[in-house]
Design a protein around this motif. Sequence first.
Motif, PDB file in Angstrom:
ATOM      1  N   SER A 128      45.202  30.523  40.629  1.00 56.52           N
ATOM      2  CA  SER A 128      45.169  31.154  39.315  1.00 56.52           C
ATOM      3  C   SER A 128      46.569  31.093  38.717  1.00 56.52           C
ATOM      4  N   LEU A 191      35.920  35.812  35.620  1.00 57.90           N
ATOM      5  CA  LEU A 191      36.451  37.144  35.366  1.00 57.90           C
ATOM      6  C   LEU A 191      35.412  37.980  34.621  1.00 57.90           C
ATOM      7  N   ILE A 318      41.316  39.693  38.593  1.00 61.88           N
ATOM      8  CA  ILE A 318      41.485  38.303  39.035  1.00 61.88           C
ATOM      9  C   ILE A 318      41.218  38.210  40.528  1.00 61.88           C
ATOM     10  N   ALA A 321      37.530  38.416  41.359  1.00 60.35           N
ATOM     11  CA  ALA A 321      36.822  37.173  41.024  1.00 60.35           C
ATOM     12  C   ALA A 321      37.043  36.122  42.106  1.00 60.35           C
TER      13      ALA A 321
END
Length: 332
Positions: A128, A191, A318, A321
Amino acid sequence: MPSQKNDRLCALDLFAGAGGISTGLTQAGIDVKYKVDINKTACCTLLINSTAGSHVFCEDIAKFKEGCEIQRASIYPSRGEAGYIHGSPPCQGVSAVNTSGGANDQQNNDCTLKYVEVVQLLQPTFVSMENVPGLGMEKNIKYLLRVVGGLLGCGMQVRTCTVVASHFGDAQDRPRLLVLASKRGFKLPVLKSTHGGPGRLNIVTARDALLSLEDVEPVLGQGLVDLPNNGGHVFDHNKESTELTEQYDSQYLLSANLPANTVRKGNQIRHYKHDRYITARERARLQSFPDSHRFAGTRQEMFDQIGNAVPCGLAAAIGRAVMESYQLGRHV
C-alpha cells in the motif's frame, strides 16, 4: 479453496515518521516489524513507542535498500520476509498547497520511485502507498504511473482510490490518495468506510476527539495533565505557543460539531471553545493517536511529526483490508 492464514502478517513501514501507519496496522493485527525513516527525531518517537522484536532503521531509503541487498546486518529483511510493505513518501513536492515549489521537491518525489525499488527487491505479497491527492494531478501523474507500472511489473494487481480520513473514524476531513496492491492469486484489498452514511457509525467530530481535555488547562514543561473522572493522564498538553496571535486562517478554527480540516505541520489550529491554539496532544487526538503514544523533540518537531502522519483510523482501515485478503489466502 483459499488457504487459511492464522499467523500475523509481517510488515515493513517505509517513511514511518511518528508511526501513524504503524499504529493503525498494529491495531488491525499486523506485526509491523520493520520501520524506516531518515528523520532522527521521528526515529526517537518510533523507538519510544516500539514493541519488543521490532527494528527501527534511521537512514534514507536508498541506504536501507542497500542494506537489504547486501544483508548489511541480520536485522535487515530479506526477500519475502516482509509480506506487506507500506510507504508514505514525502508529499511536499506534489501537494496542492505547494504552489511555488521547494529546494527538495525533486528529491522528495524521487523517494516515491525508490519506494517501488524496495518493493521490487523484497517482493511482498501486499503493498500500500499513501499520499496527497495531488499525486494524481496532471503535473505529477508520471510518478503515480511509474508506481503503478512498477507494481504491475512485480506481478501485482493494483487499484488506486481517493478517500477521506473522517470516513474511517478520524476527527479530520483529510483527503488521501491510496495505492493498494496484491500478488496475483490474492484478493485485491478493498477499503470499506466505517463512518458516515447509512448503516455506518457517526462521523467523529473535533469535540468528540477533544472532549476529555476540553476543560483541562495546558501546562508548561512536558504537558503532563490529569484527565477528569480518574481518566488517567496524558503528556504533551503543553501551554507553550498556545496564545492566539493576530494572524491565523479562519479555516483552522475548529468547529465542535464537525471534523477538523487537514492537520498540517505548519497550521495554527484554534480551539472551538477556548481562545487559544490547540496543543500537541490535541493535534494528536485529531490524528487518532492513542494518548499513550509519546512524541520526541521540541514543540515544532512534534507538530511536524503529527502533521506528516497517516491518521491512525485510516491506517487501521488499510490494515483491515489487507488482513482480510491475507486471511483468505491464495486462490489457485
